[in-house]
Design an enzyme around this catalytic site. Structure first.
Site, mmCIF file in Angstrom:
data_model
loop_
_atom_site.group_PDB
_atom_site.id
_atom_site.type_symbol
_atom_site.label_atom_id
_atom_site.label_comp_id
_atom_site.label_asym_id
_atom_site.label_seq_id
_atom_site.Cartn_x
_atom_site.Cartn_y
_atom_site.Cartn_z
ATOM 1 N N HIS A 1 -25.089 0.792 -96.738
ATOM 2 C CA HIS A 1 -25.878 0.657 -95.567
ATOM 3 C C HIS A 1 -27.308 0.382 -96.058
ATOM 4 C CE1 HIS A 1 -22.733 2.767 -93.427
ATOM 5 N NE2 HIS A 1 -22.510 3.349 -94.420
ATOM 6 N N LYS B 1 -49.832 -14.850 -102.221
ATOM 7 C CA LYS B 1 -48.473 -15.056 -102.076
ATOM 8 C C LYS B 1 -47.519 -16.075 -103.064
ATOM 9 C CE LYS B 1 -46.873 -14.249 -98.144
ATOM 10 N NZ LYS B 1 -45.840 -13.112 -97.837
ATOM 11 N N SER C 1 -48.740 -19.652 -100.171
ATOM 12 C CA SER C 1 -49.191 -19.892 -98.688
ATOM 13 C C SER C 1 -50.414 -20.582 -98.554
ATOM 14 C CB SER C 1 -49.286 -18.369 -98.395
ATOM 15 O OG SER C 1 -50.434 -18.174 -97.391
ATOM 16 N N GLU D 1 -34.603 -18.405 -98.975
ATOM 17 C CA GLU D 1 -34.520 -18.186 -97.429
ATOM 18 C C GLU D 1 -33.789 -19.667 -96.934
ATOM 19 O OE1 GLU D 1 -38.668 -16.289 -96.168
ATOM 20 O OE2 GLU D 1 -39.041 -17.650 -97.930
#
Ligand code: ARG
Length: 463
Positions: free
Chosen positions: A164, A292, A286, A299
């Site tokens: 979980h 970043k 970024s 992704e």
């Protein structure tokens, strides 16, 4: 005055530009990738025709050799410079026939004897899928190997096991990484399975119903290095689309493994976790936030896994609605097959690069161990001293606050049973990788030998 003739002259009659553009669809872009296998399939067909016991012979042996020599030249040219299909060719099959006829006259006009584009494209696609699936297997095995190497190096590095997503029980980087590898090893079973389904030759089925000529389907199957011909000629055409669904299903399995791996890597490399990190050049920055370095590769793998799974559904939905015999709908299964193969292979390759670059941070991994992670182990210690499990569970649950953080390394060492952190069968894993590698190598060799012999040139040709 006679009305001006409309449309464009093609090998199969006059067709309007609009209809040609619409029906050709993605073939002009996709079919060039079949040029090589189309030449190979045609060579086998011509060789078979030259051995056909009919009078007069369709091809005399010397003629067949001439046609195959030119097919070899087209193949090499396609490899070097690419292959251009004109709109009036409609597809690669008629483009190759046009080139042969331009070079060889009547000999070129004979190559389509007893064949249809329907069995021709089915043969091309199976040859293409064969080559691609062997590459995909190899690349998947490579990633499994890299993950196994990571697992062995970090076999004893403690990692919080989660269920979980909540901290659950003591685990290790070794268990985590080898779990990802084992998933890929199972995917290779799927790939081999569809490879074997694919390894049957549809050539000779013609339009869908065979032809009134003594076609030797065993011979063409052998010449092309297939394991056997598909028996029933109608089935040989009907199974197109269904086969692609199975292949995309196997590729989907690989993408599911990658998606899990990508998701875990995204999560555990968050600054808050800091368990893993990547070299900065594997991330992207970024445009506004200077600090970043985003995991865009991971992704995109996550998203593209959805794409590959949906391509399978796309093809299944096309195949689902078709009556027996060839239907043009089948052309629409080509793009999804090509896309699925390309996306999966590219994803596996970049994931291999990324996995090789992973740095493991043992201190950060260890810092994640809260006392609760040892609660189950504590209950089982009480069981060892004779207490029934439910009582031990209750006792630990009531005194959770008294739990102390134990030594994760000791907790790992105590899990010695099959497949647990201290019971991983590294040799068994290595054998599975080797068996996969052996399969790929043997199949590749057999295929290359068959095609080299058929074409009379070393295959694959040096670029
Ligand atoms: N491009 C077609 C396909 O992929 C080739 C076969 C065309 N056959 C036909 N009967 N129109 O299916």
């Amino acid at each position: 005055m006679a009305p001006a003739q409309r449309g464009r002259q093609t090998t199969v009659g006059r067709i309007s530009d609009e209809v040609l553009a619409f029906t050709t669809g993605r073939d002009l872009e996709l079919d060039p990738r079949l040029a090589e296998v189309d030449c190979i399939g045609t060579a086998a067909h011509v060789m078979m025709l030259s051995r056909m016991p009919v009078r007069p012979p369709i091809f005399r042996p010397g003629d067949a050799r001439r046609v195959i020599r030119v097919l070899g030249e087209i193949l090499l040219q396609a490899r070097r410079k690419g292959f251009v299909i004109a709109l009036e060719d409609q597809d690669v099959h008629l483009a190759v026939e046009r080139l042969l006829t331009a070079r060889l006259g009547d000999l070129g006009k004979k190559v389509h004897t007893g064949r249809s584009r329907n069995d021709q494209v089915a043969t091309d696609l199976r040859l293409f899928a064969k080559i691609e699936l062997l590459e995909a297997m190899d690349e998947t095995l490579e990633l499994a190997e890299v993950l196994l190497a990571c697992a062995r190096t970090h076999a004893w590095v403690p990692m919080v096991g989660r269920t979980h997503l909540q901290p659950a029980m003591p685990s290790s980087v070794g268990l985590w990484a080898s779990a990802q590898a084992e998933s890929l090893l199972d995917d290779v079973i799927h790939l081999i399975d569809v490879y074997q389904l694919n390894d049957q030759c549809p050539l000779g089925a013609a339009a869908s119903y065979g032809v009134p000529l003594p076609i030797d389907r065993e011979l063409t199957s052998q010449l092309l290095g297939f394991s056997r011909p598909i028996h029933n000629v109608l089935y040989a055409i009907n199974v197109r689309g269904k086969l692609e669904t199975a292949i995309l299903g196997a590729l989907g399995q690989v993408m599911l493994s990658l998606a899990r791996l990508a998701q875990d890597l995204i999560l555990y490399s968050l600054p808050e976790f800091g368990c893993f990190s990547f070299p900065p050049e594997y991330g992207t920055g970024s445009s506004i936030m200077p600090q970043k370095n985003n995991p865009d590769v991971l992704e995109l793998i996550r998203a593209r896994s959805a794409t590959v799974l949906s391509l399978q559904m796309n093809v299944a939905e096309i195949a689902r609605s078709l009556p027996s015999g060839y239907n043009r709908d089948l052309q629409e299964t080509k793009g999804p097959l090509f896309d699925g193969l390309a996306i999966t292979r590219a994803s596996v390759r970049i994931m291999t690069l990324l996995t090789r670059g992973v740095t493991v941070h043992p201190e950060r991994l260890k810092a994640g161990f809260t006392p609760g992670v040892f609660a189950t182990d504590r209950a089982l210690e009480l069981v060892a001293s004779g207490m029934p499990f439910r009582e031990a569970y209750q006792q630990v649950k009531e005194r959770l606050g008294e739990l102390e953080t134990s030594d994760p390394a000791a907790a790992l060492a105590a899990k010695t049973h099959l497949g647990a952190p201290a019971g991983l069968d590294w040799e068994g894993y290595a054998e599975r990788v080797q068996a996969g590698r052996d399969f790929v190598q043997a199949e590749r060799l057999e295929f290359h030998e068959a095609i080299s012999q058929l074409m009379g040139l070393p295959y694959p040709p040096a670029n």
